[in-house]
Design an enzyme around this catalytic site. Structure first.
Site, mmCIF file in Angstrom:
data_model
loop_
_atom_site.group_PDB
_atom_site.id
_atom_site.type_symbol
_atom_site.label_atom_id
_atom_site.label_comp_id
_atom_site.label_asym_id
_atom_site.label_seq_id
_atom_site.Cartn_x
_atom_site.Cartn_y
_atom_site.Cartn_z
ATOM 1 N N ASP A 1 0.910 -1.167 0.206
ATOM 2 C CA ASP A 1 0.022 0.108 0.055
ATOM 3 C C ASP A 1 0.683 1.358 -0.105
ATOM 4 O OD1 ASP A 1 -0.719 0.362 3.534
ATOM 5 O OD2 ASP A 1 1.012 -0.231 2.858
ATOM 6 N N ASP B 1 6.621 0.930 1.924
ATOM 7 C CA ASP B 1 6.439 0.238 0.831
ATOM 8 C C ASP B 1 7.155 0.429 -0.407
ATOM 9 O OD1 ASP B 1 3.718 1.107 2.324
ATOM 10 O OD2 ASP B 1 3.195 -1.071 1.767
ATOM 11 N N ASN C 1 -2.530 2.967 3.455
ATOM 12 C CA ASN C 1 -1.882 4.321 3.610
ATOM 13 C C ASN C 1 -2.575 5.159 2.915
ATOM 14 O OD1 ASN C 1 0.262 3.436 5.339
ATOM 15 N ND2 ASN C 1 1.533 2.734 3.586
ATOM 16 N N THR D 1 2.874 -6.020 2.749
ATOM 17 C CA THR D 1 3.377 -4.899 3.544
ATOM 18 C C THR D 1 2.332 -3.758 3.713
ATOM 19 O OG1 THR D 1 4.375 -3.714 1.635
ATOM 20 C CG2 THR D 1 5.887 -5.125 2.747
ATOM 21 N N PHE E 1 -1.021 -0.503 12.374
ATOM 22 C CA PHE E 1 -1.799 -0.222 11.373
ATOM 23 C C PHE E 1 -2.190 -1.299 10.387
ATOM 24 C CE2 PHE E 1 -3.542 3.184 8.507
ATOM 25 C CZ PHE E 1 -3.448 2.568 7.070
ATOM 26 N N ASN E 2 -1.337 -2.079 9.755
ATOM 27 C CA ASN E 2 -1.811 -3.080 8.836
ATOM 28 C C ASN E 2 -2.896 -3.980 9.337
ATOM 29 O OD1 ASN E 2 -0.309 -1.975 6.579
ATOM 30 N ND2 ASN E 2 1.644 -3.347 7.268
ATOM 31 N N HIS F 1 9.561 0.638 7.983
ATOM 32 C CA HIS F 1 9.141 -1.027 8.258
ATOM 33 C C HIS F 1 9.096 -1.955 7.072
ATOM 34 C CE1 HIS F 1 6.833 1.121 11.649
ATOM 35 N NE2 HIS F 1 6.697 1.973 10.875
ATOM 36 N N ASP F 2 8.670 -1.478 6.094
ATOM 37 C CA ASP F 2 8.258 -2.611 5.145
ATOM 38 C C ASP F 2 9.390 -3.281 4.538
ATOM 39 O OD1 ASP F 2 5.297 -0.895 3.910
ATOM 40 O OD2 ASP F 2 5.456 -2.317 5.517
HETATM 41 O O1 RIB Z 1 2.416 -0.216 10.858
HETATM 42 C C1 RIB Z 1 3.144 0.363 9.753
HETATM 43 C C2 RIB Z 1 2.764 -0.305 8.358
HETATM 44 O O2 RIB Z 1 1.467 0.380 7.993
HETATM 45 C C3 RIB Z 1 3.578 -0.097 7.248
HETATM 46 O O3 RIB Z 1 3.325 -1.152 6.298
HETATM 47 C C4 RIB Z 1 3.168 1.227 6.715
HETATM 48 O O4 RIB Z 1 3.488 1.352 5.454
HETATM 49 C C5 RIB Z 1 1.737 0.987 6.822
HETATM 50 O O5 RIB Z 1 1.247 0.345 5.624
HETATM 51 CA CA CA Z 2 2.767 -0.520 4.187
#
Ligand code: RIB
Ligand code: CA
Length: 315
Positions: free
Chosen positions: A14, A19, A43, A128, A169-170, A243-244
């Site tokens: 996303d 990402d 996102n 991701t 979040f994801n 993160h990703d």
């Molecule tokens: O919590 C971080 C994740 O949520 C990452 O994948 C960021 O891109 C969002 O998608």
């Molecule tokens: Ca992401």
């Protein structure tokens, strides 16, 4: 087409600043054969993250990448985006080129299923973003489970969250999808906040990125600065966690993370805890492990992988 030394990977994402780095690492690392990039609302809205995926591939010269769009909302119909971190476009911070590669005619799940059927070897699904597309694939095509090597996803947390006090979040965006994946019985590697909060873009990373030189690193630096500014403003973190690409690095170079095999569930009902991943690190529930969870990151090794990938693409 990858040879037996490479890992065939489908990347569902996303984009999203982090990402973007995942796409670049997956495309450039010699151990990975990136079969396709698929997009999922997260996102940003689906249209935004899909445009961003096409623009990133254009920017990096990844002209042969197959990109398909997937779910525009969570399994329960919810839509939750992160403009506070990624901006209104979901990839604010620099002018991006108009996409010069076409969007696939197939939707994400149709493309994923076809590539699973066609692959000579079992495929690793890297996710991701919210797990909506992956869960939909598993529900729609249970016959293809044997074609999936494992699912490696950035999501969840053994500790605190980043979207609610306890939900990452994801997983928060689509907890039902995460639940499907966690109950799937497939081999899973979860790269949650515990490990991705170690992937901090510290000043040395910016210096090394700048030192590569050229248009791509320069644009990536501007985007990363925007992302860093958002993290500072929202979370008070001076250096943003990227993160990703940790999930991709864990595929390309498995020793970059240290993992534990534990039971992971997701809360679906709690008034205050919906979307929280419950990671039984000390095996107090007696539940059988259903996931490998990355807990430690070799930061130096990770940033070498990431910056080497950008150097390769910047040539
Ligand atoms: O919590 C971080 C994740 O949520 C990452 O994948 C960021 O891109 C969002 O998608
Ligand atoms: Ca992401």
């Amino acid at each position: 087409m990858g040879d037996s030394a490479t890992v065939p990977v489908l990347l569902d994402c996303d984009p999203g600043h982090d990402d973007m780095f995942a796409i670049l690492l997956a495309a450039a690392h010699p151990a990975i054969d990136l079969l396709a990039v698929t997009t999922v609302a997260g996102n940003g809205p689906l249209e935004a993250v899909t445009r961003n995926a096409l623009a990133i591939c254009t920017l990096a010269g990844l002209d042969g990448t197959v990109v398909a769009a997937g779910a525009d909302r969570a399994l329960n119909g919810g839509r939750h985006t992160a403009p506070g971190i990624h901006g209104e476009s979901a990839l604010d911070g620099a002018a991006l080129p108009d996409p010069a590669i076409p969007l696939a005619d197939e939707d994400a799940v149709t493309l994923m299923a076809r590539l699973l059927e066609e692959s000579e070897r079992p495929v690793t699904i890297a996710a991701t973003g919210p797990l909506t597309n992956v869960a939909t694939l598993l529900d729609a095509r249970p016959d293809l489970r044997g074609r999936i090597e494992r699912i490696v996803f950035m999501g969840g947390s053994a500790g605190r969250g980043n979207t609610t006090p306890v939900a990452e979040f994801n997983v928060y965006v689509d907890p039902e999808a995460a639940d499907r994946v966690l109950r799937s019985g497939l081999p899973l590697l979860m790269c949650g906040l515990d490990v991705t909060h170690q992937a901090l873009a510290v000043p040395e990373v910016f210096r090394r990125l700048r030192a590569i030189g050229g248009a791509l690193p320069s644009t990536l630096e501007a985007l990363l600065r925007f992302y860093g500014g958002a993290y500072e403003k929202v979370f008070g973190m001076p250096d943003p966690p990227v993160h990703d690409p940790v999930a991709i690095a864990a595929i390309a170079d498995p020793d970059v993370v240290a993992c534990v095999d534990v039971a992971v569930t997701v809360e679906l009902k709690g008034e205050h805890t919906r979307g929280a991943t419950v990671v039984d690190l000390h095996r107090v529930t007696g539940a059988e492990p259903n996931a490998r969870v990355a807990m430690e990151l070799d930061r130096g090794r990770f940033w070498d992988l990431m910056l080497d990938a950008i150097t390769t693409l910047a040539r």
